[in-house]
Design a protein around this motif. Structure first.
Motif, PDB file in Angstrom:
ATOM      1  N   GLU A 220      32.731  43.349  33.171  1.00 15.19           N
ATOM      2  CA  GLU A 220      31.071  42.967  33.987  1.00 15.19           C
ATOM      3  C   GLU A 220      30.983  43.823  34.469  1.00 15.19           C
ATOM      4  N   THR A 221      31.921  45.250  35.100  1.00 14.02           N
ATOM      5  CA  THR A 221      31.771  45.933  35.938  1.00 14.02           C
ATOM      6  C   THR A 221      31.041  47.196  34.687  1.00 14.02           C
ATOM      7  N   PHE A 222      30.255  48.380  35.147  1.00 17.13           N
ATOM      8  CA  PHE A 222      30.112  49.096  34.653  1.00 17.13           C
ATOM      9  C   PHE A 222      30.335  50.504  34.403  1.00 17.13           C
ATOM     10  N   LEU A 223      30.749  50.976  35.653  1.00 18.49           N
ATOM     11  CA  LEU A 223      31.370  51.791  35.968  1.00 18.49           C
ATOM     12  C   LEU A 223      32.390  51.632  37.767  1.00 18.49           C
ATOM     13  N   TYR A 224      33.592  52.448  37.609  1.00 15.12           N
ATOM     14  CA  TYR A 224      35.069  51.795  38.544  1.00 15.12           C
ATOM     15  C   TYR A 224      35.301  50.493  39.181  1.00 15.12           C
ATOM     16  N   VAL A 225      36.438  50.400  39.995  1.00 17.23           N
ATOM     17  CA  VAL A 225      36.835  49.566  40.391  1.00 17.23           C
ATOM     18  C   VAL A 225      37.229  48.603  39.360  1.00 17.23           C
ATOM     19  N   GLU A 226      38.200  49.078  38.077  1.00 15.16           N
ATOM     20  CA  GLU A 226      38.658  48.703  36.746  1.00 15.16           C
ATOM     21  C   GLU A 226      39.583  47.986  37.650  1.00 15.16           C
ATOM     22  N   GLU A 227      40.807  49.531  38.030  1.00 14.01           N
ATOM     23  CA  GLU A 227      41.745  49.120  38.741  1.00 14.01           C
ATOM     24  C   GLU A 227      42.199  48.010  39.322  1.00 14.01           C
ATOM     25  N   ASN A 228      41.059  48.009  40.296  1.00  7.79           N
ATOM     26  CA  ASN A 228      41.578  47.148  41.420  1.00  7.79           C
ATOM     27  C   ASN A 228      41.874  45.615  40.372  1.00  7.79           C
ATOM     28  N   ILE A 229      40.862  45.249  39.180  1.00  2.00           N
ATOM     29  CA  ILE A 229      40.876  44.323  38.994  1.00  2.00           C
ATOM     30  C   ILE A 229      41.647  43.728  38.151  1.00  2.00           C
ATOM     31  N   LEU A 230      41.649  45.350  37.727  1.00  2.00           N
ATOM     32  CA  LEU A 230      43.567  44.906  36.902  1.00  2.00           C
ATOM     33  C   LEU A 230      44.404  44.151  37.121  1.00  2.00           C
ATOM     34  N   SER A 278      30.158  47.650  41.899  1.00  2.00           N
ATOM     35  CA  SER A 278      31.361  46.753  40.951  1.00  2.00           C
ATOM     36  C   SER A 278      32.287  46.469  42.141  1.00  2.00           C
ATOM     37  N   LEU A 279      31.861  46.696  43.477  1.00  2.00           N
ATOM     38  CA  LEU A 279      33.210  46.250  44.610  1.00  2.00           C
ATOM     39  C   LEU A 279      32.173  44.554  44.523  1.00  2.00           C
ATOM     40  N   SER A 280      30.759  44.453  44.533  1.00  2.00           N
ATOM     41  CA  SER A 280      30.501  43.132  44.353  1.00  2.00           C
ATOM     42  C   SER A 280      30.930  42.390  43.749  1.00  2.00           C
ATOM     43  N   ILE A 281      31.422  42.913  42.464  1.00  2.00           N
ATOM     44  CA  ILE A 281      31.611  42.326  41.074  1.00  2.00           C
ATOM     45  C   ILE A 281      32.864  41.830  41.312  1.00  2.00           C
ATOM     46  N   TYR A 282      33.879  42.774  42.159  1.00  2.00           N
ATOM     47  CA  TYR A 282      34.641  42.228  41.928  1.00  2.00           C
ATOM     48  C   TYR A 282      35.267  40.723  43.226  1.00  2.00           C
ATOM     49  N   GLN A 283      34.465  41.343  43.812  1.00  2.00           N
ATOM     50  CA  GLN A 283      34.725  39.938  45.141  1.00  2.00           C
ATOM     51  C   GLN A 283      33.569  38.362  44.372  1.00  2.00           C
ATOM     52  N   LYS A 284      33.757  39.111  43.152  1.00  2.00           N
ATOM     53  CA  LYS A 284      32.923  37.811  42.973  1.00  2.00           C
ATOM     54  C   LYS A 284      33.897  37.283  41.799  1.00  2.00           C
ATOM     55  N   PHE A 285      34.991  37.929  40.984  1.00  2.00           N
ATOM     56  CA  PHE A 285      36.050  38.078  40.429  1.00  2.00           C
ATOM     57  C   PHE A 285      36.876  37.703  41.363  1.00  2.00           C
ATOM     58  N   THR A 291      37.420  30.707  36.893  1.00  2.00           N
ATOM     59  CA  THR A 291      35.930  31.778  35.311  1.00  2.00           C
ATOM     60  C   THR A 291      36.204  32.360  34.312  1.00  2.00           C
ATOM     61  N   GLU A 292      36.637  33.613  34.986  1.00  2.00           N
ATOM     62  CA  GLU A 292      35.701  35.076  35.301  1.00  2.00           C
ATOM     63  C   GLU A 292      37.036  35.231  34.094  1.00  2.00           C
ATOM     64  N   ILE A 296      38.409  37.776  28.936  1.00  2.00           N
ATOM     65  CA  ILE A 296      39.085  38.883  28.544  1.00  2.00           C
ATOM     66  C   ILE A 296      40.528  37.780  27.634  1.00  2.00           C
ATOM     67  N   LEU A 297      40.203  36.724  27.598  1.00  2.00           N
ATOM     68  CA  LEU A 297      41.467  35.744  27.138  1.00  2.00           C
ATOM     69  C   LEU A 297      41.933  35.599  25.739  1.00  2.00           C
ATOM     70  N   ARG A 298      43.059  36.447  25.005  1.00  2.00           N
ATOM     71  CA  ARG A 298      42.869  36.633  23.586  1.00  2.00           C
ATOM     72  C   ARG A 298      41.821  35.007  23.233  1.00  2.00           C
ATOM     73  N   GLU A 299      41.617  35.741  21.647  1.00  2.00           N
ATOM     74  CA  GLU A 299      40.081  34.978  20.802  1.00  2.00           C
ATOM     75  C   GLU A 299      41.111  33.990  19.953  1.00  2.00           C
TER      76      GLU A 299
END
Length: 299
Positions: A220-230, A278-285, A291-292, A296-299
């Motif tokens: 859901e992020t465009f750029l940055y904060v991917e590491e935090n979410i992972l 991206s930080l705002s999206i992280y907080q929502k996540f 739900t979020e 990305i769970l496997r199909e």
């Protein structure tokens, strides 16, 4: 023999992407791997340059997105291709501005996996200035910490419009600390393995443990904060996320962003805005995790 796929997201900067691909081909001692390059909506002729350069190599596959869909979503195009088409055992997300430097890299990955059973593995990432970039954090960011980071970014953005934010950047760099660790402790941290830490996104190695459950990164992020979410996902799902200095890569950094914004002031503005979003999206996540995570769970 285990099969590996390198997934490289490309945007505009052909020189860095070619250098990255060639570092893999010329360095690795075995050929039990494929290279997947995803062009993320480049508007110059870099896609054609790369495709022609490696057209005679069956191990290189070129994929293309018609528009720039962001880092995570672009990487996921390659992740799903590696997972469902190539049936790869290990998937290595590699920034296009990195260079592989170890001939036995894949052997080391397999040995570490057999020893630890990691879900996600990160190497020692060394910048051109010699500084170590991983691990990034030793505990997950709290909501209060994210709010403080957003506040700093809003301040930087405000002063960016006044053309004086570069002064603030130096001030914040001086005041910055990582989880209360001293500089000496941080330097020592790079030399040993660490479980359950936040890895740098320039190189992320996914094992069958992760691949069997997920179809890539949360996108859901465009750029940055991917590491935090992972990091948050691995913590919540009790998956082993491991930093190991037995593996090393070189990271040149910011090549694609430089192509997007050639003026330093505008480049910093872009980084501030994307980081805040991206930080705002992280907080929502974090708030709506159950739900979020389904996205990305496997199909």
């Amino acid at each position: 023999m285990s099969e590996f796929s390198f997934v490289i997201l490309h945007y505009m900067n052909a020189n860095d992407t070619i250098d990255c691909i060639e570092s893999i081909i010329t360095t690795l001692s075995k050929r039990n791997y494929k290279i997947i390059v995803i062009d993320n909506g480049s508007t110059n002729n870099s896609y054609d340059i790369i495709k022609e350069r490696f057209s005679n190599l069956e191990i290189v596959t070129m994929l293309r997105s018609e528009r720039n869909v962001g880092f995570a979503r672009g990487c996921n195009i390659g992740f799903k291709y590696a997972k469902y088409v190539l049936r790869s055992d290990f998937i290595i997300l590699l920034n296009n501005d990195t260079r592989v430097i170890q001939a036995d890299m894949l052997d080391k990955v397999l040995e570490i996996y057999n020893r630890t059973g990691f879900a996600v593995l990160g190497p020692d990432i060394i910048g051109l200035d010699g500084k170590h970039q991983s691990p990034q954090r030793f505990t997950p960011a709290s909501n209060a910490e994210v709010n403080r980071d957003k506040c700093k970014l809003f301040i930087k953005l405000f002063f960016n419009y006044l053309h004086v934010d570069n002064v603030l950047v130096n001030v914040f760099r001086t005041l910055r600390h990582r989880n209360g660790l001293s500089n000496t402790a941080m330097k020592e941290a790079y030399s040993v393995c660490h479980y359950n830490v936040q890895l740098h996104g320039a190189c992320l190695i996914f094992s069958p443990v992760y691949i069997s459950r997920f179809d890539g990164l949360y996108d859901e992020t465009f750029l940055y904060v991917e590491e935090n979410i992972l990091y948050h996902i691995c913590t919540k799902e009790r998956l082993k996320i491991l930093y190991c200095p037995e593996l090393k890569i070189i990271h040149k950094e910011y090549g694609s962003t430089d192509f997007t914004h050639t003026i330093p002031l505008l480049k910093r503005r872009f980084i501030y805005k994307q980081s805040i979003r991206s930080l705002s999206i992280y907080q929502k996540f974090m708030k709506n995790y159950e739900t979020e995570i389904k996205k990305i769970l496997r199909e």
